[in-house]
Every structure is written in structure tokens, then in C-alpha cells.
Design a protein around this motif. Structure first.
Motif, PDB file in Angstrom:
ATOM      1  N   GLN A 178       0.832  -1.200   0.000  1.00 18.64           N
ATOM      2  CA  GLN A 178       0.000   0.000   0.000  1.00 18.64           C
ATOM      3  C   GLN A 178       0.870   1.254   0.000  1.00 18.64           C
ATOM      4  OE1 GLN A 178      -2.669   0.264   3.310  1.00 18.64           O
ATOM      5  NE2 GLN A 178      -3.791   1.999   2.455  1.00 18.64           N
ATOM      6  N   ASP A 230       2.243   1.776  -3.447  1.00 18.18           N
ATOM      7  CA  ASP A 230       1.213   2.327  -4.344  1.00 18.18           C
ATOM      8  C   ASP A 230       0.989   3.808  -4.069  1.00 18.18           C
ATOM      9  OD1 ASP A 230       0.914  -0.138  -5.541  1.00 18.18           O
ATOM     10  OD2 ASP A 230      -0.871  -0.695  -4.370  1.00 18.18           O
ATOM     11  N   ASP A 231       1.091   4.236  -2.813  1.00 21.48           N
ATOM     12  CA  ASP A 231       0.870   5.634  -2.436  1.00 21.48           C
ATOM     13  C   ASP A 231       1.986   6.531  -2.953  1.00 21.48           C
ATOM     14  OD1 ASP A 231      -1.458   4.979  -1.179  1.00 21.48           O
ATOM     15  OD2 ASP A 231      -0.614   4.988   0.850  1.00 21.48           O
ATOM     16  N   THR A 232       3.187   6.014  -3.085  1.00 23.68           N
ATOM     17  CA  THR A 232       4.311   6.829  -3.513  1.00 23.68           C
ATOM     18  C   THR A 232       4.326   7.051  -5.018  1.00 23.68           C
ATOM     19  OG1 THR A 232       5.776   4.917  -3.653  1.00 23.68           O
ATOM     20  CG2 THR A 232       5.755   6.170  -1.580  1.00 23.68           C
TER      21      THR A 232
END
Length: 86
Positions: A80, A83-85
Motif C-alpha cells: 500500500q 502504491d501511495d508513492t
């Protein structure tokens, strides 16, 4: 004494006929050998499948342990964050 000799000769003749009969039935023993080979191969395959089932059972049960769940949760959190970066 002559009676014992006759009995011995008859016993030898019977024994020889039994031996000839056994030798004459060798095609049947070939069938038995092929059946034995097939049975042996089937038993080997059964044993291999049992080993595979043991491994699968271990995978299933190990993935349900608390430590495995913690590892999975941590892995999910890492994914997660990746994916956020992006």
C-alpha cells in the motif's frame, strides 16, 4: 520293495509334468509381471500424491497461523505504501 520303486517313478513323472506345465504358462507370468509393474507405478504415484497433499496441507495451515497473518498484514501495508508513492 518293487512297490516303493513304482511310487518313486510315478512321483518323478508327476513332478516333471508339473514343472513342464509351469514353464508352459510363462505367457501368463508375463501378464502378471506387467500387472505387477503397473501396480508398482500406481503405488509410486499414490505416494507422490500423498506427499503433495502433505505440502498443500502445510501451506494452508501455515498461512492461517497468527505469525503468517502478521506477515501478510505487513506485506499488504508495504504494498500500500508503494502504491501511495507512485
Amino acid at each position: 520293495m518293487l512297490g516303493y520303486a513304482i511310487v518313486a517313478v510315478v512321483a518323478i513323472v508327476i513332478w516333471q509334468s508339473v514343472q513342464k506345465h509351469r514353464q508352459g504358462s510363462s505367457p501368463h507370468s508375463d501378464i502378471d509381471a506387467s500387472q505387477n509393474q503397473a501396480l508398482f507405478e500406481a503405488e509410486q504415484e499414490r505416494d507422490e500424491l500423498r506427499e503433495r497433499v502433505k505440502v498443500l496441507e502445510r501451506i494452508v495451515t501455515d498461512s492461517n497461523t497468527p505469525s503468517a497473518k502478521k506477515i501478510q498484514k505487513l506485506s499488504d501495508e508495504i504494498e500500500q505504501l508503494r502504491d501511495d508513492t507512485k
